[in-house]
Write a protein that holds these residues in place. Structure first.
Motif, PDB file in Angstrom:
ATOM      1  N   LEU A  90      -7.391  -0.757   4.821  1.00 21.50           N
ATOM      2  CA  LEU A  90      -7.953   0.488   4.273  1.00 21.50           C
ATOM      3  C   LEU A  90      -9.010   1.071   5.213  1.00 21.50           C
ATOM      4  CD1 LEU A  90      -8.264  -0.425   0.482  1.00 21.50           C
ATOM      5  CD2 LEU A  90      -6.647   1.181   1.528  1.00 21.50           C
TER       6      LEU A  90
ATOM      7  N   ILE B  44      -5.050   5.126  -2.698  1.00 22.55           N
ATOM      8  CA  ILE B  44      -4.880   4.113  -3.751  1.00 22.55           C
ATOM      9  C   ILE B  44      -5.596   4.555  -5.033  1.00 22.55           C
ATOM     10  CG2 ILE B  44      -4.509   2.140  -2.202  1.00 22.55           C
ATOM     11  CD1 ILE B  44      -7.493   1.390  -2.861  1.00 22.55           C
TER      12      ILE B  44
ATOM     13  N   GLU C 148       1.003   4.229  -3.016  1.00 16.98           N
ATOM     14  CA  GLU C 148       0.900   5.661  -2.727  1.00 16.98           C
ATOM     15  C   GLU C 148       2.111   6.414  -3.281  1.00 16.98           C
ATOM     16  OE1 GLU C 148      -1.345   6.664   1.270  1.00 16.98           O
ATOM     17  OE2 GLU C 148       0.782   7.093   1.423  1.00 16.98           O
TER      18      GLU C 148
ATOM     19  N   LEU D 153       0.835  -1.215   0.000  1.00 11.22           N
ATOM     20  CA  LEU D 153       0.000   0.000   0.000  1.00 11.22           C
ATOM     21  C   LEU D 153       0.867   1.261   0.000  1.00 11.22           C
ATOM     22  CD1 LEU D 153      -2.814  -1.170   2.445  1.00 11.22           C
ATOM     23  CD2 LEU D 153      -3.098  -0.577   0.040  1.00 11.22           C
TER      24      LEU D 153
ATOM     25  N   MET E 135      -6.116  -6.301   2.845  1.00  8.89           N
ATOM     26  CA  MET E 135      -6.061  -4.934   2.315  1.00  8.89           C
ATOM     27  C   MET E 135      -7.329  -4.172   2.703  1.00  8.89           C
ATOM     28  SD  MET E 135      -5.460  -3.670  -1.574  1.00  8.89           S
ATOM     29  CE  MET E 135      -7.159  -3.664  -2.124  1.00  8.89           C
TER      30      MET E 135
ATOM     31  N   TYR F 211      -4.913   5.311   3.141  1.00  8.06           N
ATOM     32  CA  TYR F 211      -3.917   5.128   2.079  1.00  8.06           C
ATOM     33  C   TYR F 211      -4.533   5.707   0.819  1.00  8.06           C
ATOM     34  CZ  TYR F 211      -1.385   1.680   4.917  1.00  8.06           C
ATOM     35  OH  TYR F 211      -0.676   1.036   5.895  1.00  8.06           O
TER      36      TYR F 211
END
Ligand code: AMP
Length: 543
Positions: free
Chosen positions: A285, A292, A264, A260, A281, A290
C-alpha cells in the motif's frame, strides 16, 4: 468420539442460544433457497448465485453417491480455493461422508498420515496447482491400495461435468452430533492428529463468530488464505458468509497482490489474514495505489501480531481491525468491532461464546490469576474432547475435559485474552504450524547426519522461520536438507530456512536438548550471517 458425543449431550449444549440442530449440508441448501438470486461465490470473473450453487451441490452429492462414495467414508479433500472445493465440501457432507481438510501444500507423506489415521477410503484432488502435479499422490495411493475412490478434477472443469448425476439412491439422515469433517493439527511421521468437528458444534461456532463480527448480507468476504483453514472456514469464513447471504470472493492463490486487486474490483468488505500477509500488504500500500476503501473489517489471526503492525493497520483508518485467536480444536476469541484502539492493538479479545471456559495454569496445573501467564486450557460447546483415533489423547486433554492448547497466555482484568508465547514446541511460520519433532524424525534418517534439532527462529516478515542444528561428519548444505525432505514428500512450508553445523547439541540439566539456547545461538548466527553473506546460510557454530 462416542464419549465426546455423550458428554456433549450430557452437557446439554444443544439447548443454548445459537445452537443449530441441523447439519451443515442441509443448512447450506436452505441458505441457497433463501438467498436464491444473490451472488454466492465469485471466482475467476464468474459470479454464481445461491440457487445455482445449491443446484450444483445437489448434483455433486448425487454424483459422489453414484461413484461409490458412501455415508461415513473418510475422504481426503485436497483442493485449492475454487468452486470445486465448495461443491465437494458440501456435496460430501450431504451424503454423510466426512471430508479430511488437507491443504494444497500437503504431499504424499502427510496424505498417507491422514489416510492411515482416519482409515480414509476416498481422495479428491485437482490435476495441478502451483506447479505441482497431484497425479504423483494419486499414483502412490493407487499403489498403496487403501484408498479405493479417487477423483482427480481438471482445473478447467466443474466436478459435476464428469459425474453421473442421475438420482438413484436415497440420501442418509445426518444428525447434528455426527462428525461433519476432520481438520488437521500437525502430527508425527505417518500419523496425523485429526480434529473431529460435528455439524452442530461447528454451526454454533460459526454463528457465534458471525454475531461477533456483525456480518451482514451485503458483506463480500475475500478468501486469500486456503479455505480448509479453520479461520477461513468458519470465523466467519465462507460458512459464516453463506449463513447470512453474503458473497464469497475467491482468490486463486494466497497472493496479496491478487487480493488487493480483487478488493478494488469487487469492493470486498471483509478480509481475514495472518500477520505476515498484513505486513506485506502494508508495504504494497506504501508503494502502489490501491483503493481499499470498501473494506469494513480486517481480521488478523493465526499468529502473533506485533503491536506496531497493529497500530500501522489502525492508522490506515480504512477499516476496523479485529484480532482473532483460534485453534482448529475449538475455542475462538475475537476483539469486538467497538473495542477501544488500546484493546485491539494488544489483545486477541474474548471468547465468542458465553459458554466457553478458559483456565490459565502453571506447569503443575495450578490456576493462575488474571494477568499471570501460563498454559491456556479450554473447554466449551464447540471444543473437542479428544482427537480422532489418537492413542495419545490423555496427553492433550485433562481428565476434566479441557484441551491443552500448548499456548502461553494471560487474561486481562476485563477478560481479554493475550497470547504470549508457547509452552510446548510449535513453529508458527506465516500462520502455518510445524512440529519440530516431525522434521527431526525425518532428518535423523538422512545419511551423514548424526544428530539434529529443529527450532523456530524469530523472523521479521514471517513471524518465525525454521532453523536446523546438525551434528555431522561433513558439512551439510541447506539445499541438501531441503532436497532430502522434498524427496521424502514433506509439504513445502515445512522446509528449513537455515542450517547450522554444530559439534554437539547443548543439553539442559535434565538431559533434554536445550532449545532455548539453540534459539539464542541461532539468532546470533543469523546476525553474523547477514553481516557475512546471506545467500550462504550454512555456518559452523560452536556452542
Ligand atoms: P490452528 O489450529 O492451525 O488454527 O493453529 C492454532 C495455533 O495458532 C494456536 O494454538 C496458536 O499457537 C496460534 N495462533 C492462532 N491465533 C493466534 C493469535 N492471534 N496470536 C498468536 N498465536 C495464534
Amino acid at each position: 468420539y462416542r464419549r465426546q458425543r455423550q458428554m456433549c449431550i450430557r452437557d446439554s449444549y444443544q439447548l443454548i442460544d445459537g445452537w443449530n440442530k441441523g447439519n451443515i449440508a442441509d443448512e447450506m441448501l436452505k441458505w441457497c433457497e433463501k438467498f436464491s438470486d444473490s451472488a454466492c461465490v465469485i471466482y475467476e470473473n464468474n459470479i454464481i448465485t445461491y440457487s445455482k450453487i445449491g443446484e450444483l451441490i445437489k448434483k455433486t452429492s448425487v454424483g459422489l453417491l453414484n461413484k461409490g462414495f458412501k455415508p461415513k467414508d473418510k475422504v481426503v479433500l485436497q483442493l485449492p480455493n475454487n468452486i470445486n472445493f465448495i461443491l465437494c465440501f458440501f456435496g460430501l457432507m450431504k451424503i454423510g461422508a466426512i471430508p479430511i481438510m488437507a491443504l494444497p501444500a500437503h504431499r504424499i507423506n502427510e496424505i498417507k498420515g491422514m489416510v492411515n489415521t482416519a482409515k480414509a477410503t476416498g481422495y479428491i484432488c485437482q490435476n495441478r496447482y502451483m506447479g505441482f502435479e497431484y497425479s504423483q499422490i494419486v499414483n502412490e495411493l493407487i499403489t498403496d491400495d487403501k484408498v479405493k475412490n479417487i477423483i482427480q478434477i481438471n482445473d478447467q472443469e466443474l466436478i459435476v461435468d464428469n459425474l453421473d448425476i442421475e438420482e438413484k439412491s436415497i440420501f442418509p439422515y445426518i444428525d447434528n452430533l455426527d462428525i461433519a469433517f476432520l481438520s488437521l493439527s500437525g502430527g508425527t511421521t505417518g500419523m496425523s492428529k485429526l480434529i473431529p468437528r460435528t455439524h452442530g458444534d461447528y454451526l454454533y461456532d460459526t454463528e457465534m463468530s458471525v454475531r461477533r463480527c456483525h456480518f451482514q448480507s451485503n458483506d463480500i468476504y475475500l478468501a486469500i488464505l486456503p479455505l480448509p483453514h479453520n479461520f477461513i472456514l468458519g470465523h466467519p469464513g465462507f460458512l459464516g458468509t453463506f449463513s447470512r447471504g453474503g458473497t464469497l470472493l475467491l482468490s486463486q492463490y494466497p497472493d496479496i497482490n491478487e487480493g488487493l486487486e480483487l478488493i478494488e474490483k469487487y469492493k470486498a468488505t471483509f478480509l481475514s489474514m495472518v500477520p505476515s500477509m498484513a505486513k506485506l500488504m502494508l508495504e504494497m500500500l506504501k508503494e502502489d495505489e490501491y483503493d481499499i476503501s470498501s473494506l469494513r473489517v480486517l481480521q488478523i489471526g493465526g499468529a502473533f501480531l506485533e503491536e506496531s503492525v497493529a497500530q500501522e493497520l489502525i492508522d490506515l483508518k480504512s477499516f476496523t481491525l479485529q484480532q482473532v485467536f483460534g485453534v482448529a480444536e475449538g475455542l475462538n476469541t475475537m476483539t469486538e468491532l467497538s473495542d477501544q484502539e488500546e484493546i485491539i492493538r494488544v489483545f486477541q479479545g474474548k471468547p465468542t461464546s458465553p459458554y466457553d471456559e478458559i483456565k490459565i495454569v502453571d506447569e503443575n496445573g495450578n490456576f493462575l490469576n488474571n494477568g499471570e501467564s501460563g498454559e491456556l486450557l479450554i473447554k466449551g460447546p464447540y471444543t473437542i474432547r479428544s482427537y480422532y483415533n489418537n492413542p495419545e489423547n490423555e496427553k492433550y486433554f485433562t481428565k476434566d475435559g479441557y484441551y491443552r492448547t500448548g499456548d502461553r497466555a494471560f487474561l486481562s482484568k476485563e477478560g481479554n485474552l493475550k497470547i504470549s508465547g508457547r509452552v510446548t514446541e510449535l513453529i508458527n511460520k506465516s500462520g502455518e504450524k510445524i512440529i519440530p519433532s516431525e522434521l527431526e524424525s525425518y532428518l535423523n534418517k538422512m545419511e551423514d547426519i548424526r544428530d539434529c534439532a529443529v527450532v523456530g527462529l524469530p523472523d521479521e516478515n514471517q513471524g518465525e522461520v525454521i532453523g536446523v542444528f546438525v551434528v555431522a561428519d561433513r558439512k551439510i548444505e541447506l539445499f541438501e536438507v531441503r532436497e532430502y525432505l522434498r524427496k521424502e514428500s514433506v509439504a513445502s512450508f515445512k522446509l528449513p530456512d537455515y542450517i547450522f553445523m554444530v559439534d554437539t547439541l547443548p543439553l539442559t540439566k535434565i538431559g533434554k536438548v536445550d532449545k532455548k539456547r539453540l534459539v539464542e545461538v541461532g539468532k546470533e548466527g543469523l546476525l553474523n550471517l547477514s553481516l557475512i553473506h546471506i545467500s550462504e546460510p550454512t555456518r559452523h557454530l560452536r556452542i
